[in-house]
Every structure is written in structure tokens, then in C-alpha cells.
Write an enzyme that holds these catalytic residues in place. Structure first.
Site, PDB file in Angstrom:
ATOM      1  N   ASP A 104      34.636  41.244  50.075  1.00 35.05           N
ATOM      2  CA  ASP A 104      33.243  40.889  50.357  1.00 35.05           C
ATOM      3  C   ASP A 104      33.093  40.266  51.739  1.00 35.05           C
ATOM      4  OD1 ASP A 104      33.220  41.667  47.747  1.00 35.05           O
ATOM      5  OD2 ASP A 104      32.854  39.679  46.916  1.00 35.05           O
ATOM      6  N   ASP A 146      41.225  44.836  45.396  1.00 34.15           N
ATOM      7  CA  ASP A 146      41.465  44.028  46.614  1.00 34.15           C
ATOM      8  C   ASP A 146      42.439  42.885  46.386  1.00 34.15           C
ATOM      9  OD1 ASP A 146      39.575  42.488  45.183  1.00 34.15           O
ATOM     10  OD2 ASP A 146      38.320  42.064  46.932  1.00 34.15           O
ATOM     11  N   TYR A 190      37.191  37.162  35.097  1.00 41.00           N
ATOM     12  CA  TYR A 190      37.639  37.721  36.387  1.00 41.00           C
ATOM     13  C   TYR A 190      39.042  37.187  36.713  1.00 41.00           C
ATOM     14  CZ  TYR A 190      37.744  38.776  41.367  1.00 41.00           C
ATOM     15  OH  TYR A 190      38.097  39.250  42.606  1.00 41.00           O
TER      16      TYR A 190
HETATM   17  C1  GLA Z   1      34.191  40.342  43.271  1.00 40.28           C
HETATM   18  C2  GLA Z   1      35.213  39.735  44.229  1.00 40.28           C
HETATM   19  C3  GLA Z   1      35.866  40.827  45.078  1.00 40.28           C
HETATM   20  C4  GLA Z   1      36.393  41.975  44.213  1.00 40.28           C
HETATM   21  C5  GLA Z   1      35.323  42.452  43.233  1.00 40.28           C
HETATM   22  C6  GLA Z   1      35.845  43.469  42.251  1.00 40.28           C
HETATM   23  O1  GLA Z   1      33.121  40.848  43.998  1.00 40.28           O
HETATM   24  O2  GLA Z   1      34.602  38.788  45.071  1.00 40.28           O
HETATM   25  O3  GLA Z   1      36.892  40.257  45.866  1.00 40.28           O
HETATM   26  O4  GLA Z   1      37.569  41.610  43.565  1.00 40.28           O
HETATM   27  O5  GLA Z   1      34.783  41.372  42.492  1.00 40.28           O
HETATM   28  O6  GLA Z   1      36.215  44.641  42.907  1.00 40.28           O
END
Ligand code: GLA
Length: 411
Positions: free
Chosen positions: A180, A44, A232
């Protein structure tokens, strides 16, 4: 009549609210679901598609509007102490990882957008496991945003709000994408949604009635703070670096387009050619990150097609391939996630993968309803039996039901 579990929980929440706010009653309930991402992980934030569905588990915000600029939040879970603040376009942050930042993020963004707003007194409760990769934090952001908008009698179109809240949540320090918030706001009961970005759009596919998506939590928290947040954010940077290098090494007759975005690069060349080019241009680990992103994107489209035609086996294989790519190329899996994936497959799942950002949290496994009991038993016996489960087993091992997006109800 015996009250249902849901109405018992509501009564309890109202009683907790009264205690927290001097005997006053909440007037409304703002609900926002968590999500399980079926496929399309870490795509995303590169502007590439994802394929999640909303969960029946949700964040509930019981609230009562105030007629000043104060906001007071209490939480039904004593792990999270009360937080209050003044609404303004610059709300001072709590420490990284503090739950208050997920309240402040939407409030600050909405004041920035709309000007001075009136606040509220609110109680937060949740049926979502915290820090499990099921997006409890974005569900909180969305539930608070909808409560504040309702208090101020303002409507913002769903997709606009989703985009705005994705940006708003970066206040917390995680450079997340937009999946999300979009699914928590835009989901439909019974459907999974392929989400496209720039511009944000949702394309829905009905989940076949005999398919079962099982969620199993490692019980290792995937905190959106500390080491997991740094890892992340680092993945996101690496994706940018990989894209930059692909583009910088362009030759005069280069097959890549002039605009350096992932979606344009992906649509410019067949996958094999693109991967060969990346092999020449990218050093490790950027090559591996790039390979995950472009192959995962292809899997999202294939998975949505497979679901559309009820092809469970293909969907399962795509989930397996996604997990392998997240494990070896993107390096966001863990021993426990791999173990759960393995157990689910051995129990008869068509496929299984980690879901969400990884670094702990949950897996999602797919099986036909006929095999559900065996897969659940394999997970229970192989994983949960020898570990201490804090609370009930069904809070960490359950069948996901595709639910509706966020809503606000008068009480
Ligand atoms: C977290 C982030 C999302 C996405 C996922 C991995 O949930 O909030 O935006 O990047 O990780 O797919």
C-alpha cells in the site's frame, strides 16, 4: 466561472482548517492516493509480488509548519476527533483502531530516523471510503509523512520512504506488507505496477485504454482493528508456519533450497511439483494457505503479461481464479464479496475478485468499456438497490482510474 468540484472541496477544507486552527491558513497540501489491488493478494508480506494501481480517490492533508515539536490534527470527518501529540522517538499509542495511530506511526518513525523535527497543524480530508480495503489508512500515513518531511525540508528517496513507512505502520498493530505504501508513493498516472519486495522495485504496465476496472464496496467495513486485524495477522503467521514446515521436513537430497524464503522455494521447483511436495508435508489449513500464496504469485506474473498484450479475457480468468483461491484456500472472502463478484460476472465482466485484505471491503471487476454500463447496472440492481447506501452511490460503486503517487503542493 463555476468552480470545479475539486476547487470547491479545497475551499471548504481551507475554511474548516481556519476554524480548527484559530483563523490561520494552511500553506501546503499533501496528497496521497488509495489503491486498488488488481491481483496478488496476501503475497506482499511473504516477500512476493503484487499488482495494484493507485486510485483517483485520495487523502488530503492541508498543513502549516510550526516551529516547535507539537503536532495537531483535525479531521474533516466528525467520526474522527482531533488528535495532538509531541514529536518524539517514542510516541504513546492511542487505543487499537484509533485514527491517531496512523498519524503517530509516520511521525515516530521519521523522528527515529532524522532526530528532532518541527511539527505542524493539519487538517485531514479524504475522498476514500474508510475501512474499505482501498488503503485509506496507508494513504493517510504517506500523506502525513510527506507533510512532515516537507515541513522539515528533508527529502527521502521514494522507495526508501515506502519501505520505512511499511515498517512504521506496524505501530498500529497490523502486521501488514509493503504494497500500500509503495503504490501510494510510487504510482504513475495511467499505469498499474507490479511491485517486488526485498529489495522494493516497481515495474509499470500501461492500463489498456479500453479496459475498465470497477470497484464495488460491500459496505461492510474491513476494519484494520479488532477481529479483521487478528484474522489478518493470523494469516501471516500461518504463512510463516507453512514455510517453516516445508523447510523443516527437508531430506538429505531435498529439492528445496537451503534458505527458507517463499521466493526461493517458488523458483526452485515447477509449481506442480511444489504443490505435490506441500501436499505431503503440510496439514490443513497450512496446505491451503501455502497453495494460495504460490498459485497467486504465478497469477501476478501471468496477469501483468496479459495486460501488456491487451489480453482482457486472460486477465479476467486470472482474477476469477484469484477470488476462488482467496475464498476457498485463504478463507478471507464473505457472502457479500462473493455476491458482488457473481453479479459483476453475470453482468458481463471478464473477471472479478475481492481486493485488499478481504473480510469485507471491496471487489474489483474488469470489463471492456463497451460492457461498462451493463456491469454497473448489474451491480446497482443486484446489490445496491435493496440496501441503504450511506452517501452517494458513486462513493461505493465507481470506475477506478489509475492515478499518480503522492505529492506536496504549495497553496
Ligand atoms: C492489506 C495490507 C497489505 C496486503 C493486503 C492483502 O491491505 O495492508 O500489505 O497484505 O492487505 O493483499
Amino acid at each position: 466561472m463555476i468552480p470545479s468540484a475539486e476547487s470547491r472541496e479545497m475551499e471548504q477544507a481551507v475554511a474548516t482548517y481556519r476554524k480548527a486552527f484559530g483563523g490561520t491558513e494552511p500553506t501546503h497540501l499533501s496528497k496521497a492516493p488509495g489503491r486498488v489491488n488488481l491481483i496478488g493478494e496476501h503475497t506482499d508480506y511473504n516477500g512476493l509480488p503484487v499488482f495494484p494501481m493507485a486510485l483517483q480517490q485520495e487523502v488530503n492533508v492541508h498543513f502549516r509548519p510550526r516551529n516547535d515539536d507539537q503536532v495537531r490534527f483535525s479531521n474533516g470527518n466528525p467520526e474522527f476527533p482531533p488528535r495532538s501529540f509531541t514529536l518524539s522517538p517514542e510516541i504513546p499509542r492511542e487505543e487499537t483502531g484509533d485514527w491517531g495511530n496512523y498519524l503517530k506511526a509516520p511521525c515516530q518513525a521519521l523522528v527515529e530516523r532524522l532526530g528532532p523535527l518541527e511539527g505542524l497543524d493539519a487538517l485531514v480530508t479524504s475522498t476514500l471510503p474508510v475501512a474499505s480495503g482501498l488503503s485509506s489508512s496507508s494513504a493517510l500515513v504517506i500523506a502525513v509523512a510527506r507533510a512532515l518531511l516537507h515541513t522539515n525540508r528533508v527529502e527521502v528517496p521514494t522507495l526508501e520512504l515506502a519501505d520505512e513507512m511499511a515498517a512504521a505502520e506496524r505501530y498500529t498493530g497490523t502486521q501488514g506488507g509493503g504494497m500500500d505504501q509503495a503504490i501510494s508513493l510510487g504510482a504513475s498516472d495511467g499505469y498499474a505496477s507490479r511491485i517486488e519486495f526485498d529489495p522494493l522495485r516497481l515495474f509499470q504496465t500501461a492500463v489498456p485504454p479500453t479496459w475498465r476496472f470497477i470497484v464495488a464496496h460491500t459496505m461492510n467495513r474491513a476494519e484494520k482493528s479488532g477481529a479483521a486485524q487478528a484474522a489478518y495477522n493470523r494469516r501471516r503467521e500461518e504463512c510463516g508456519e507453512a514455510l517453516g514446515l516445508m523447510w523443516e521436513s527437508r531430506t538429505t537430497d531435498d529439492p528445496l533450497p537451503r534458505t527458507p524464503t517463499y521466493s526461493e522455494i517458488i523458483s526452485s521447483l515447477p509449481l506442480e511439483e511444489l504443490l505435490a511436495l506441500a501436499g505431503d508435508r503440510l496439514p490443513p489449513p497450512l496446505l491451503q494457505r501455502f497453495r494460495h500464496i504460490v498459485t497467486e504469485t504465478e497469477r501476478v506474473y501471468e496477469a501483468q503479461d496479459a495486460m501488456g498484450r491487451g489480453d482482457l479475457l486472460t486477465f479476467g480468468l486470472l482474477m476469477d481464479a484469484s477470488h476462488e483461491s482467496l475464498r476457498s484456500d485463504y478463507e478471507v472472502s464473505s457472502v457479500e464479496l462473493d455476491r458482488l463478484v457473481e453479479l459483476a460476472r453475470r453482468g458481463g465482466a471478464a473477471g472479478a475478485r475481492l481486493t485488499g485484505a478481504g473480510f469485507g471491503g471491496c471487489i474489483v471487476a474488469l470489463c471492456d468499456s463497451r460492457h461498462l454500463d451493463e456491469v454497473m447496472a448489474a451491480l446497482e440492481e443486484g446489490y445496491y438497490q435493496d440496501r441503504e447506501v450511506p452517501g452517494k452511490l458513486e462513493e461505493v460503486l465507481f470506475v477506478a482510474r489509475p492515478a499518480n503517487g503522492a505529492s506536496v503542493h504549495p497553496l
